[in-house]
Design a protein around this motif. Sequence first.
Motif, PDB file in Angstrom:
ATOM      1  N   SER A  55       0.818  -1.218   0.000  1.00 22.18           N
ATOM      2  CA  SER A  55       0.000   0.000   0.000  1.00 22.18           C
ATOM      3  C   SER A  55       0.851   1.267   0.000  1.00 22.18           C
ATOM      4  O   SER A  55       0.342   2.353  -0.239  1.00 22.18           O
ATOM      5  CB  SER A  55      -0.933   0.000   1.207  1.00 22.18           C
ATOM      6  N   GLY A  56       2.122   1.134   0.303  1.00 26.44           N
ATOM      7  CA  GLY A  56       2.984   2.309   0.328  1.00 26.44           C
ATOM      8  C   GLY A  56       3.004   3.021   1.666  1.00 26.44           C
ATOM      9  O   GLY A  56       3.751   3.965   1.851  1.00 26.44           O
ATOM     10  N   LEU A  57       2.152   2.599   2.604  1.00 22.35           N
ATOM     11  CA  LEU A  57       2.127   3.230   3.923  1.00 22.35           C
ATOM     12  C   LEU A  57       3.277   2.704   4.767  1.00 22.35           C
ATOM     13  O   LEU A  57       3.655   1.541   4.662  1.00 22.35           O
ATOM     14  CB  LEU A  57       0.797   2.939   4.619  1.00 22.35           C
ATOM     15  N   PRO A  58       3.840   3.541   5.619  1.00 19.57           N
ATOM     16  CA  PRO A  58       4.929   3.061   6.478  1.00 19.57           C
ATOM     17  C   PRO A  58       4.386   2.044   7.499  1.00 19.57           C
ATOM     18  O   PRO A  58       3.281   2.191   8.017  1.00 19.57           O
ATOM     19  CB  PRO A  58       5.428   4.326   7.177  1.00 19.57           C
ATOM     20  N   LYS A  59       5.160   1.021   7.717  1.00 20.70           N
ATOM     21  CA  LYS A  59       4.740  -0.015   8.661  1.00 20.70           C
ATOM     22  C   LYS A  59       5.203   0.373  10.062  1.00 20.70           C
ATOM     23  O   LYS A  59       6.378   0.637  10.296  1.00 20.70           O
ATOM     24  CB  LYS A  59       5.318  -1.366   8.252  1.00 20.70           C
ATOM     25  N   THR A  60       4.249   0.384  10.993  1.00 22.21           N
ATOM     26  CA  THR A  60       4.575   0.765  12.363  1.00 22.21           C
ATOM     27  C   THR A  60       4.526  -0.471  13.241  1.00 22.21           C
ATOM     28  O   THR A  60       3.713  -1.377  13.031  1.00 22.21           O
ATOM     29  CB  THR A  60       3.574   1.800  12.903  1.00 22.21           C
ATOM     30  N   GLU A  61       5.410  -0.506  14.198  1.00 19.68           N
ATOM     31  CA  GLU A  61       5.428  -1.603  15.162  1.00 19.68           C
ATOM     32  C   GLU A  61       4.801  -1.133  16.459  1.00 19.68           C
ATOM     33  O   GLU A  61       4.815   0.050  16.781  1.00 19.68           O
ATOM     34  CB  GLU A  61       6.860  -2.059  15.400  1.00 19.68           C
ATOM     35  N   MET A  62       4.271  -2.083  17.218  1.00 18.31           N
ATOM     36  CA  MET A  62       3.664  -1.734  18.498  1.00 18.31           C
ATOM     37  C   MET A  62       4.760  -1.489  19.526  1.00 18.31           C
ATOM     38  O   MET A  62       5.800  -2.151  19.513  1.00 18.31           O
ATOM     39  CB  MET A  62       2.749  -2.872  18.979  1.00 18.31           C
ATOM     40  N   SER A  63       4.473  -0.572  20.431  1.00 17.57           N
ATOM     41  CA  SER A  63       5.413  -0.329  21.521  1.00 17.57           C
ATOM     42  C   SER A  63       5.276  -1.452  22.545  1.00 17.57           C
ATOM     43  O   SER A  63       4.374  -2.282  22.469  1.00 17.57           O
ATOM     44  CB  SER A  63       5.121   1.028  22.167  1.00 17.57           C
ATOM     45  N   LYS A  64       6.184  -1.466  23.511  1.00 15.31           N
ATOM     46  CA  LYS A  64       6.138  -2.507  24.544  1.00 15.31           C
ATOM     47  C   LYS A  64       4.847  -2.424  25.347  1.00 15.31           C
ATOM     48  O   LYS A  64       4.257  -3.452  25.702  1.00 15.31           O
ATOM     49  CB  LYS A  64       7.344  -2.403  25.468  1.00 15.31           C
ATOM     50  N   LYS A  65       4.405  -1.202  25.629  1.00 16.17           N
ATOM     51  CA  LYS A  65       3.171  -1.021  26.393  1.00 16.17           C
ATOM     52  C   LYS A  65       1.978  -1.549  25.604  1.00 16.17           C
ATOM     53  O   LYS A  65       1.115  -2.239  26.172  1.00 16.17           O
ATOM     54  CB  LYS A  65       2.978   0.461  26.716  1.00 16.17           C
TER      55      LYS A  65
END
Length: 102
Positions: A55-65
């Motif tokens: 999709s071209g969107l940046p992939k974000t990872e979840m934080s530890k919380k």
Amino acid sequence: MGKGQHLEKEEAPSMEAEIQEETVEEELDETTQIADMNVEGMPWYRKAKPLYPDSGLPKTEMSKKETFRFAVSATLAGLLVGLIMIGACAIFILFCIYVWFR
């Protein structure tokens, strides 16, 4: 006269069989894939395409919380379902003991 009637009876099923064969040939679906013949090593092999295009969107990872809250929520949901199942079994056993088997 007996032979003519006999021939007419034999000709009728063959005509019906021809009509049935024509309808079967018309109903064949050549676009439905039964088995994947794209086998590595065959001359017609093509590398698989990704199921979903990027999709071209940046992939974000979840934080530890966020990861911790996700794990806790999933665990609590599983425990809730388990407790409901155990409660239903307990109610069924009590029903059997005090109502059904009396």
